[in-house]
Design a protein around this motif. Structure first.
Motif, PDB file in Angstrom:
ATOM      1  N   MET A   1       0.841  -1.184   0.000  1.00  0.00           N
ATOM      2  CA  MET A   1       0.000   0.000   0.000  1.00  0.00           C
ATOM      3  C   MET A   1       0.886   1.248   0.000  1.00  0.00           C
ATOM      4  N   ILE A   2       0.507   2.205  -0.800  1.00  0.00           N
ATOM      5  CA  ILE A   2       1.262   3.452  -0.929  1.00  0.00           C
ATOM      6  C   ILE A   2       0.898   4.381   0.242  1.00  0.00           C
ATOM      7  N   GLY A   3       1.855   5.161   0.701  1.00  0.00           N
ATOM      8  CA  GLY A   3       1.618   6.102   1.785  1.00  0.00           C
ATOM      9  C   GLY A   3       2.621   7.233   1.717  1.00  0.00           C
ATOM     10  N   LEU A   4       2.545   8.113   2.686  1.00  0.00           N
ATOM     11  CA  LEU A   4       3.445   9.255   2.765  1.00  0.00           C
ATOM     12  C   LEU A   4       4.410   9.037   3.919  1.00  0.00           C
ATOM     13  N   CYS A   5       5.702   9.099   3.612  1.00  0.00           N
ATOM     14  CA  CYS A   5       6.729   8.998   4.643  1.00  0.00           C
ATOM     15  C   CYS A   5       7.290  10.378   4.925  1.00  0.00           C
ATOM     16  N   LEU A   6       7.571  10.638   6.193  1.00  0.00           N
ATOM     17  CA  LEU A   6       8.202  11.867   6.647  1.00  0.00           C
ATOM     18  C   LEU A   6       9.489  11.468   7.346  1.00  0.00           C
ATOM     19  N   GLY A   7      10.581  12.136   7.018  1.00  0.00           N
ATOM     20  CA  GLY A   7      11.850  11.811   7.638  1.00  0.00           C
ATOM     21  C   GLY A   7      12.979  12.569   6.991  1.00  0.00           C
ATOM     22  N   LEU A   8      14.153  11.960   7.006  1.00  0.00           N
ATOM     23  CA  LEU A   8      15.323  12.613   6.424  1.00  0.00           C
ATOM     24  C   LEU A   8      16.313  11.547   5.988  1.00  0.00           C
ATOM     25  N   ALA A   9      16.871  11.734   4.805  1.00  0.00           N
ATOM     26  CA  ALA A   9      17.896  10.842   4.246  1.00  0.00           C
ATOM     27  C   ALA A   9      17.442   9.381   4.238  1.00  0.00           C
ATOM     28  N   GLY A  10      16.161   9.161   3.928  1.00  0.00           N
ATOM     29  CA  GLY A  10      15.631   7.809   3.833  1.00  0.00           C
ATOM     30  C   GLY A  10      15.236   7.184   5.156  1.00  0.00           C
ATOM     31  N   VAL A  11      15.479   7.863   6.269  1.00  0.00           N
ATOM     32  CA  VAL A  11      15.086   7.355   7.585  1.00  0.00           C
ATOM     33  C   VAL A  11      13.675   7.848   7.878  1.00  0.00           C
ATOM     34  N   VAL A  12      12.756   6.909   8.092  1.00  0.00           N
ATOM     35  CA  VAL A  12      11.351   7.245   8.305  1.00  0.00           C
ATOM     36  C   VAL A  12      11.125   7.640   9.760  1.00  0.00           C
ATOM     37  N   TRP A  13      10.594   8.855   9.949  1.00  0.00           N
ATOM     38  CA  TRP A  13      10.221   9.317  11.283  1.00  0.00           C
ATOM     39  C   TRP A  13       8.742   9.062  11.532  1.00  0.00           C
ATOM     40  N   ALA A  14       7.940   9.128  10.456  1.00  0.00           N
ATOM     41  CA  ALA A  14       6.500   8.864  10.558  1.00  0.00           C
ATOM     42  C   ALA A  14       6.004   8.459   9.181  1.00  0.00           C
ATOM     43  N   GLN A  15       4.923   7.672   9.166  1.00  0.00           N
ATOM     44  CA  GLN A  15       4.324   7.241   7.909  1.00  0.00           C
ATOM     45  C   GLN A  15       2.809   7.405   8.023  1.00  0.00           C
ATOM     46  N   LEU A  16       2.214   8.001   6.975  1.00  0.00           N
ATOM     47  CA  LEU A  16       0.779   8.266   6.974  1.00  0.00           C
ATOM     48  C   LEU A  16       0.117   7.538   5.812  1.00  0.00           C
ATOM     49  N   PRO A  17      -0.990   6.831   6.065  1.00  0.00           N
ATOM     50  CA  PRO A  17      -1.695   6.109   5.001  1.00  0.00           C
ATOM     51  C   PRO A  17      -2.644   7.037   4.241  1.00  0.00           C
ATOM     52  N   VAL A  18      -2.089   7.913   3.420  1.00  0.00           N
ATOM     53  CA  VAL A  18      -2.890   8.889   2.676  1.00  0.00           C
ATOM     54  C   VAL A  18      -2.579   8.752   1.184  1.00  0.00           C
ATOM     55  N   SER A  19      -3.485   9.244   0.350  1.00  0.00           N
ATOM     56  CA  SER A  19      -3.243   9.249  -1.092  1.00  0.00           C
ATOM     57  C   SER A  19      -3.073  10.676  -1.621  1.00  0.00           C
ATOM     58  N   SER A  20      -3.433  11.659  -0.794  1.00  0.00           N
ATOM     59  CA  SER A  20      -3.243  13.062  -1.154  1.00  0.00           C
ATOM     60  C   SER A  20      -3.197  13.883   0.128  1.00  0.00           C
ATOM     61  N   PHE A  21      -2.642  15.094   0.019  1.00  0.00           N
ATOM     62  CA  PHE A  21      -2.560  15.979   1.180  1.00  0.00           C
ATOM     63  C   PHE A  21      -2.316  17.401   0.704  1.00  0.00           C
ATOM     64  N   THR A  22      -2.524  18.337   1.616  1.00  0.00           N
ATOM     65  CA  THR A  22      -2.182  19.737   1.383  1.00  0.00           C
ATOM     66  C   THR A  22      -1.077  20.115   2.357  1.00  0.00           C
ATOM     67  N   LEU A  23      -0.039  20.728   1.824  1.00  0.00           N
ATOM     68  CA  LEU A  23       1.041  21.263   2.639  1.00  0.00           C
ATOM     69  C   LEU A  23       0.805  22.760   2.741  1.00  0.00           C
ATOM     70  N   ALA A  24       0.782  23.305   3.955  1.00  0.00           N
ATOM     71  CA  ALA A  24       0.483  24.727   4.158  1.00  0.00           C
ATOM     72  C   ALA A  24       1.497  25.337   5.116  1.00  0.00           C
ATOM     73  N   TRP A  25       1.752  26.635   4.916  1.00  0.00           N
ATOM     74  CA  TRP A  25       2.653  27.359   5.803  1.00  0.00           C
ATOM     75  C   TRP A  25       2.420  28.851   5.640  1.00  0.00           C
ATOM     76  N   ASP A  26       2.914  29.612   6.594  1.00  0.00           N
ATOM     77  CA  ASP A  26       2.863  31.069   6.527  1.00  0.00           C
ATOM     78  C   ASP A  26       4.249  31.570   6.139  1.00  0.00           C
ATOM     79  N   HIS A  27       4.291  32.464   5.146  1.00  0.00           N
ATOM     80  CA  HIS A  27       5.555  33.056   4.707  1.00  0.00           C
ATOM     81  C   HIS A  27       6.218  33.713   5.919  1.00  0.00           C
ATOM     82  N   THR A  28       7.514  33.461   6.117  1.00  0.00           N
ATOM     83  CA  THR A  28       8.188  33.924   7.335  1.00  0.00           C
ATOM     84  C   THR A  28       8.254  35.437   7.466  1.00  0.00           C
TER      85      THR A  28
END
Length: 132
Positions: A1-28
């Protein structure tokens, strides 16, 4: 099953079972909200649409953008991202990850931004965290 991995340099810190998402932020600097909609595919994260609520330093609105409900909507034709790399520091604040309208700071899954880990990556992965 496909999902979204969050981490760094291939090391998974968290994995979410999603097929789409929105990334949001406020300009600094400008404190203007920016949003990007992504769809997960086997080849990576596909940017579907982006929105920004105004312009300012480093936030030029593309010529083909359309104004809807107070935000400029546009598409950028870029290849799938695998991974999507994000700078993340305490001074800049945190990104939000939204799934079906439910938004949480990335710190919800991976802890608060840390000056010693000034980046995070998002990528399409399988259940074990391996990249597709």
């Amino acid at each position: 099953m496909i999902g979204l991995c969050l981490g760094l340099a291939g090391v998974v810190w968290a994995q979410l079972p999603v097929s789409s998402f929105t990334l949001a932020w406020d300009h600094t600097v400008e404190k203007i909200r920016w949003e990007e909609d992504y769809r997960l595919t086997e080849t990576g994260l596909v940017l579907e649409e982006a929105r920004v609520r105004g312009n300012g330093a480093g936030m030029e609105i593309p010529e083909d953008a359309r104004l809807e409900k107070g935000s400029w909507h546009y598409r950028r034709p870029i290849p799938p991202l695998q991974p999507l790399s994000l700078g993340r520091t305490p001074q800049a604040g945190d990104y939000q990850l939204c799934v079906e309208g439910d938004c949480h700071a990335l710190s919800h899954w991976v802890g608060a931004p840390d000056i010693n880990e000034p980046a995070i990556q998002l990528w399409t992965c399988t259940r074990g965290g391996d990249a597709q």
